[in-house]
Design an enzyme around this catalytic site. Structure first.
Site, PDB file in Angstrom:
ATOM      1  N   LYS A   1       0.838  -1.200   0.000  1.00 12.99           N
ATOM      2  CA  LYS A   1       0.000   0.000   0.000  1.00 12.99           C
ATOM      3  C   LYS A   1       0.875   1.253   0.000  1.00 12.99           C
ATOM      4  O   LYS A   1       2.105   1.173   0.168  1.00 12.99           O
ATOM      5  CB  LYS A   1      -0.910  -0.035   1.229  1.00 12.99           C
TER       6      LYS A   1
ATOM      7  N   TYR B   1     -12.018  -2.031  -2.627  1.00 18.99           N
ATOM      8  CA  TYR B   1     -12.518  -2.215  -1.257  1.00 18.99           C
ATOM      9  C   TYR B   1     -14.051  -2.174  -1.215  1.00 18.99           C
ATOM     10  O   TYR B   1     -14.629  -1.762  -0.209  1.00 18.99           O
ATOM     11  CB  TYR B   1     -11.923  -1.154  -0.338  1.00 18.99           C
TER      12      TYR B   1
ATOM     13  N   ASN C   1      -1.352  -0.085   7.370  1.00 17.93           N
ATOM     14  CA  ASN C   1      -0.825  -1.408   7.747  1.00 17.93           C
ATOM     15  C   ASN C   1      -0.091  -2.102   6.610  1.00 17.93           C
ATOM     16  O   ASN C   1       0.022  -3.314   6.570  1.00 17.93           O
ATOM     17  CB  ASN C   1      -1.933  -2.271   8.340  1.00 17.93           C
TER      18      ASN C   1
ATOM     19  N   HIS D   1      -1.914  -5.252   1.540  1.00 19.70           N
ATOM     20  CA  HIS D   1      -3.241  -5.856   1.341  1.00 19.70           C
ATOM     21  C   HIS D   1      -3.050  -7.275   0.851  1.00 19.70           C
ATOM     22  O   HIS D   1      -2.162  -7.541   0.041  1.00 19.70           O
ATOM     23  CB  HIS D   1      -4.054  -5.078   0.301  1.00 19.70           C
TER      24      HIS D   1
ATOM     25  N   GLU E   1      -9.512  -9.821  -7.827  1.00 20.93           N
ATOM     26  CA  GLU E   1      -8.522  -8.746  -7.707  1.00 20.93           C
ATOM     27  C   GLU E   1      -7.478  -8.798  -8.822  1.00 20.93           C
ATOM     28  O   GLU E   1      -7.010  -7.760  -9.283  1.00 20.93           O
ATOM     29  CB  GLU E   1      -7.893  -8.791  -6.308  1.00 20.93           C
TER      30      GLU E   1
HETATM   31  P1  ATP Z   1      -6.618  -5.702   3.532  1.00 18.49           P
HETATM   32  O1  ATP Z   1      -7.947  -5.920   2.871  1.00 18.49           O
HETATM   33  O2  ATP Z   1      -6.034  -4.335   3.245  1.00 18.49           O
HETATM   34  O3  ATP Z   1      -5.674  -6.837   3.273  1.00 18.49           O
HETATM   35  P2  ATP Z   1      -7.543  -6.855   5.934  1.00 18.49           P
HETATM   36  O4  ATP Z   1      -8.149  -7.860   5.026  1.00 18.49           O
HETATM   37  O5  ATP Z   1      -6.589  -7.326   6.951  1.00 18.49           O
HETATM   38  O6  ATP Z   1      -6.817  -5.719   5.103  1.00 18.49           O
HETATM   39  P3  ATP Z   1     -10.106  -5.592   6.136  1.00 18.49           P
HETATM   40  O7  ATP Z   1     -11.103  -5.907   7.153  1.00 18.49           O
HETATM   41  O8  ATP Z   1     -10.303  -6.077   4.736  1.00 18.49           O
HETATM   42  O9  ATP Z   1      -8.674  -6.033   6.677  1.00 18.49           O
HETATM   43  O10 ATP Z   1      -9.953  -4.011   6.124  1.00 18.49           O
HETATM   44  C1  ATP Z   1      -9.382  -3.346   5.009  1.00 18.49           C
HETATM   45  C2  ATP Z   1      -8.481  -2.248   5.498  1.00 18.49           C
HETATM   46  O11 ATP Z   1      -9.290  -1.246   6.110  1.00 18.49           O
HETATM   47  C3  ATP Z   1      -7.504  -2.649   6.598  1.00 18.49           C
HETATM   48  O12 ATP Z   1      -6.313  -3.176   6.075  1.00 18.49           O
HETATM   49  C4  ATP Z   1      -7.248  -1.342   7.287  1.00 18.49           C
HETATM   50  O13 ATP Z   1      -6.293  -0.568   6.571  1.00 18.49           O
HETATM   51  C5  ATP Z   1      -8.594  -0.669   7.187  1.00 18.49           C
HETATM   52  N1  ATP Z   1      -9.359  -0.885   8.400  1.00 18.49           N
HETATM   53  C6  ATP Z   1      -9.973  -2.020   8.793  1.00 18.49           C
HETATM   54  N2  ATP Z   1     -10.593  -1.867   9.983  1.00 18.49           N
HETATM   55  C7  ATP Z   1     -10.361  -0.583  10.334  1.00 18.49           C
HETATM   56  C8  ATP Z   1     -10.729   0.218  11.440  1.00 18.49           C
HETATM   57  N3  ATP Z   1     -11.480  -0.276  12.433  1.00 18.49           N
HETATM   58  N4  ATP Z   1     -10.321   1.505  11.460  1.00 18.49           N
HETATM   59  C9  ATP Z   1      -9.580   2.025  10.460  1.00 18.49           C
HETATM   60  N5  ATP Z   1      -9.191   1.327   9.381  1.00 18.49           N
HETATM   61  C10 ATP Z   1      -9.574   0.046   9.323  1.00 18.49           C
HETATM   62 MG    MG Z   2      -9.361  -7.281   3.406  1.00 15.57          MG
END
Ligand code: ATP
Ligand code: MG
Length: 129
Positions: free
Chosen positions: A3, A43, A108, A111, A122
């Protein structure tokens, strides 16, 4: 995908290195700008979440490094999730990318796809394959 925060922090090499040392390999990769439409589609599952706007703004902030990662069997997405670590930054274990290198849940670094269908979707979205 590395990211924007990962690219800004110069961590592409670190992240790709971890993927490669695991025994997985890149079969395609591209450093690219992301517009809001692509970020929103990527997303899509989070459209109704309170953090969706912030998430889309973050993903479009600077280039991302999109990758297609391959492994010996069909569980590559799962191996990648293990390398990446938990979503909530305070749950992300040491040894994982997020556990070792991230300090906030919103930034974080990486992705990962959630399963074979999500990976296929994707790959189409990012690489048109
Ligand atoms: P990614 O899809 O980016 O791999 P993930 O699958 O671990 O991450 P998801 O639940 O899909 O987590 O959330 C997508 C992204 O949204 C997270 O990576 C994070 O950057 C953001 N995110 C998720 N939960 C929160 C939250 N409570 N507050 C802020 N940002 C969040
Ligand atoms: Mg995710």
């Amino acid at each position: 995908m590395c990211k924007p925060d990962a690219v800004e922090r110069g961590l592409i090499g670190e992240i790709v290195g971890r993927i490669e040392r695991k025994g997985l390999r890149l079969v395609a990769a591209e450093l690219r700008d992301v517009d809001r439409a692509l970020a929103e589609e990527h997303y899509d599952e989070h459209r109704e979440k309170p953090f969706f706007g912030e998430l889309v703004t973050f993903l479009t902030r600077s280039p991302v490094f999109a990758m297609i990662v391959e492994g010996p069997s069909d569980d590559t997405w799962q191996l990648c999730r293990i390398l990446i670590g938990q979503t909530k930054v305070t749950d992300a274990q040491p040894g994982s990318i997020r556990g070792d290198l991230a300090t906030t849940t919103s930034e974080n670094l990486v992705h990962g796809s959630d399963g074979p269908e999500s990976a296929e979707r994707e790959i189409k979205l990012w690489f048109g394959a």
